[in-house]
Motif scaffolding. Sequence first.
Motif, PDB file in Angstrom:
ATOM      1  N   ALA A  15       0.839  -1.200   0.000  1.00 20.76           N
ATOM      2  CA  ALA A  15       0.000   0.000   0.000  1.00 20.76           C
ATOM      3  C   ALA A  15       0.873   1.248   0.000  1.00 20.76           C
ATOM      4  O   ALA A  15       1.874   1.329   0.694  1.00 20.76           O
ATOM      5  N   SER A  16       0.497   2.215  -0.801  1.00 20.13           N
ATOM      6  CA  SER A  16       1.216   3.490  -0.798  1.00 20.13           C
ATOM      7  C   SER A  16       0.454   4.466   0.090  1.00 20.13           C
ATOM      8  O   SER A  16      -0.725   4.290   0.367  1.00 20.13           O
ATOM      9  N   SER A  17       1.156   5.501   0.529  1.00 19.96           N
ATOM     10  CA  SER A  17       0.494   6.483   1.378  1.00 19.96           C
ATOM     11  C   SER A  17      -0.509   7.270   0.549  1.00 19.96           C
ATOM     12  O   SER A  17      -0.340   7.421  -0.663  1.00 19.96           O
ATOM     13  N   PRO A  18      -1.556   7.774   1.188  1.00 19.20           N
ATOM     14  CA  PRO A  18      -2.571   8.522   0.436  1.00 19.20           C
ATOM     15  C   PRO A  18      -1.965   9.776  -0.183  1.00 19.20           C
ATOM     16  O   PRO A  18      -1.055  10.382   0.380  1.00 19.20           O
ATOM     17  N   SER A  19      -2.453  10.141  -1.325  1.00 20.53           N
ATOM     18  CA  SER A  19      -1.954  11.344  -1.993  1.00 20.53           C
ATOM     19  C   SER A  19      -3.092  12.339  -2.154  1.00 20.53           C
ATOM     20  O   SER A  19      -4.253  11.966  -2.235  1.00 20.53           O
ATOM     21  N   VAL A  20      -2.730  13.592  -2.181  1.00 18.89           N
ATOM     22  CA  VAL A  20      -3.707  14.672  -2.338  1.00 18.89           C
ATOM     23  C   VAL A  20      -3.477  15.290  -3.714  1.00 18.89           C
ATOM     24  O   VAL A  20      -2.351  15.674  -4.038  1.00 18.89           O
ATOM     25  N   ASP A  22      -3.334  18.016  -6.727  1.00 20.79           N
ATOM     26  CA  ASP A  22      -2.880  19.410  -6.689  1.00 20.79           C
ATOM     27  C   ASP A  22      -4.014  20.374  -6.372  1.00 20.79           C
ATOM     28  O   ASP A  22      -3.825  21.346  -5.651  1.00 20.79           O
ATOM     29  N   SER A  23      -5.215  20.110  -6.906  1.00 13.85           N
ATOM     30  CA  SER A  23      -6.339  21.009  -6.642  1.00 13.85           C
ATOM     31  C   SER A  23      -6.685  20.990  -5.150  1.00 13.85           C
ATOM     32  O   SER A  23      -7.030  22.022  -4.566  1.00 13.85           O
ATOM     33  N   GLY A  24      -6.592  19.824  -4.531  1.00 15.27           N
ATOM     34  CA  GLY A  24      -6.851  19.722  -3.095  1.00 15.27           C
ATOM     35  C   GLY A  24      -5.783  20.432  -2.278  1.00 15.27           C
ATOM     36  O   GLY A  24      -6.070  21.066  -1.266  1.00 15.27           O
ATOM     37  N   ARG A  25      -4.550  20.323  -2.716  1.00 13.08           N
ATOM     38  CA  ARG A  25      -3.456  21.016  -2.020  1.00 13.08           C
ATOM     39  C   ARG A  25      -3.649  22.522  -2.074  1.00 13.08           C
ATOM     40  O   ARG A  25      -3.371  23.223  -1.113  1.00 13.08           O
ATOM     41  N   ALA A  26      -4.108  23.009  -3.215  1.00 17.52           N
ATOM     42  CA  ALA A  26      -4.331  24.445  -3.352  1.00 17.52           C
ATOM     43  C   ALA A  26      -5.418  24.911  -2.386  1.00 17.52           C
ATOM     44  O   ALA A  26      -5.289  25.969  -1.755  1.00 17.52           O
TER      45      ALA A  26
END
Length: 67
Positions: A15-20, A22-26
Amino acid sequence: MSMFQSDQDPSDKGASSPSVPDSGRAVISRKLRELYDAVQDEGIPDKFLDLLEKLDEAEANAKASRG
């Protein structure tokens, strides 16, 4: 389970860590900046300023009594 623990199985090594995205990061960045600006604009309460002044006086008295 602690609120800081993941609900994922630690033995699941694929399993990889969850990613956010770019729109969510903004959005997160903008919201954090708005929160920071609001807190910065609040100012310092008078009670806190009085406590800081008393601390300065106590430190000055302590230095004067030592030297």
